[in-house]
Design a protein around this motif. Sequence first.
Motif, mmCIF file in Angstrom:
data_model
loop_
_atom_site.group_PDB
_atom_site.id
_atom_site.type_symbol
_atom_site.label_atom_id
_atom_site.label_comp_id
_atom_site.label_asym_id
_atom_site.label_seq_id
_atom_site.Cartn_x
_atom_site.Cartn_y
_atom_site.Cartn_z
ATOM 1 N N PRO A 79 0.827 -1.218 0.000
ATOM 2 C CA PRO A 79 0.000 0.000 0.000
ATOM 3 C C PRO A 79 0.855 1.259 0.000
ATOM 4 C CG PRO A 79 -0.761 -1.568 1.658
ATOM 5 C CD PRO A 79 0.557 -2.083 1.162
ATOM 6 N N ALA A 80 0.260 2.361 -0.444
ATOM 7 C CA ALA A 80 0.963 3.650 -0.404
ATOM 8 C C ALA A 80 1.283 4.008 1.049
ATOM 9 C CB ALA A 80 0.100 4.732 -1.039
ATOM 10 N N ARG A 81 2.393 4.712 1.233
ATOM 11 C CA ARG A 81 2.843 5.070 2.584
ATOM 12 C C ARG A 81 3.043 6.574 2.689
ATOM 13 N NH1 ARG A 81 8.185 4.531 5.065
ATOM 14 N NH2 ARG A 81 8.921 3.674 3.081
ATOM 15 N N PHE A 82 2.488 7.145 3.745
ATOM 16 C CA PHE A 82 2.626 8.575 4.011
ATOM 17 C C PHE A 82 3.464 8.750 5.269
ATOM 18 C CE2 PHE A 82 -1.012 8.082 1.378
ATOM 19 C CZ PHE A 82 -1.096 9.230 0.604
ATOM 20 N N CYS A 83 4.595 9.418 5.127
ATOM 21 C CA CYS A 83 5.504 9.607 6.257
ATOM 22 C C CYS A 83 5.133 10.867 7.033
ATOM 23 C CB CYS A 83 6.939 9.640 5.760
ATOM 24 S SG CYS A 83 7.398 8.093 4.926
ATOM 25 N N ALA A 84 5.927 11.209 8.035
ATOM 26 C CA ALA A 84 5.565 12.221 9.032
ATOM 27 C C ALA A 84 4.963 13.485 8.444
ATOM 28 C CB ALA A 84 6.796 12.558 9.873
ATOM 29 N N ALA A 85 5.643 14.122 7.485
ATOM 30 C CA ALA A 85 5.145 15.377 6.910
ATOM 31 C C ALA A 85 4.444 15.172 5.579
ATOM 32 C CB ALA A 85 6.300 16.368 6.741
#
Length: 407
Positions: free
Chosen positions: A304-310
């Motif tokens: 799956p797509a991953r969204f990091c901290a910012a």
Amino acid sequence: MVMRGGPSVLGIVLAGGEGKRLMPLTADRAKPAVTFGGMYRLVDFVLSNLVNADILRICVLTQYKSHSLDRHVTTTWRMSSLLGNYVTPVPAQQRLGPRWYSGSADAILQSLNLVHDEQPDFIAVFGADHVYRMDPRQMLTQHIESGAGVTVAGIRVPRAEASAFGVITPARDGHRVEAFLEKPTDPPPLPGSPNQVFASMGNYLFTTKTLVDALKEDAEDDNSVHDMGGSILPLLTERGVAQVYDFDGNHVPGETERDHGYWRDVGTLDTYYDAHMDLISDRPAFNLDNRRWPIYTHAGQLPPARFCAAGIASESIVSPGCVIRGQVTRSVLSPGVSVEDGAVVQGSVLHDNVRVGRGAVVRGAVLDKNVEVPAGATIGVNPGRDAELYTVSKGGVIALGKGQSVR
């Protein structure tokens, strides 16, 4: 395919065009193989429409730079051989001599062995590079009831855009085609609609004998361009056996009021870009999430797509395998795209495995697969510089080809 208790229909998809107007996206592939909507290829839309309508024996005629298209069709579109169904790419075979296809009609003429093998009652000849949903069964029903030799799907478009299409002039009964003009500069308007014309969608349903006879007759005409719209349709129109099917009357399960009747010819960078922007609003003009009439493709084995901290994305399509550390707005991201810390992507279409480096800016651009935007680089910020380095469309869309270097 043989429908239960009904006629047999063979699907022929015309996928041999060069797609010059969509350069540089077509520099290394046929237009129907161009990525669209993040995870799809353009050819997936026509094939999905045919398969959803139970037309399950389909030949995809290819010619130019067809490797990625052939690979996609053979690996993705696997039908049940137990039932005799198939979707198969058919390259130019030079069956009638040492020459390539001279037009779309000649492509079918040189592939008539496919028709002779199947012996279908009807043949659906559809284009491969449009974005839309359609139930061809409804068009087939009208075709059979009318007794026409050919039925052509028509859609209302502004008269100012008519020079890009074949234009249909319907007779007074609203069904028979009175005239068919290929890309006219001054077409007659629709009765009661002075600013509109009926444009051909490039989708035709033929009674088999009508098509075979017309192709053989056209082949004997040395002055013909041997094209479906430029040759075959005018020939059958003159004989009074051509009818028009109004696409506005076609309804597919799961459609919304907003995306009913949506059809786009994505033959230029501007129309390709605009069609992507149609996908991403809260109530999209074309809704990819219709599970009752799905668009099929092969998504690959990605996480799956991953969204990091910012990392943040709004009004966007983000495919599997993407890693978002920067900011993405009003954009479409294909599998494997990475947007690094501090990077900004706005109003753009990024194909597979594009990497946008730390602090880089990408605006109003289409980046083909494997393009790497270095840290701090900009695209869509300095128009003069962009025009010197990259392809820029009439509407200002910046396009980079597969693996093109960014400076």
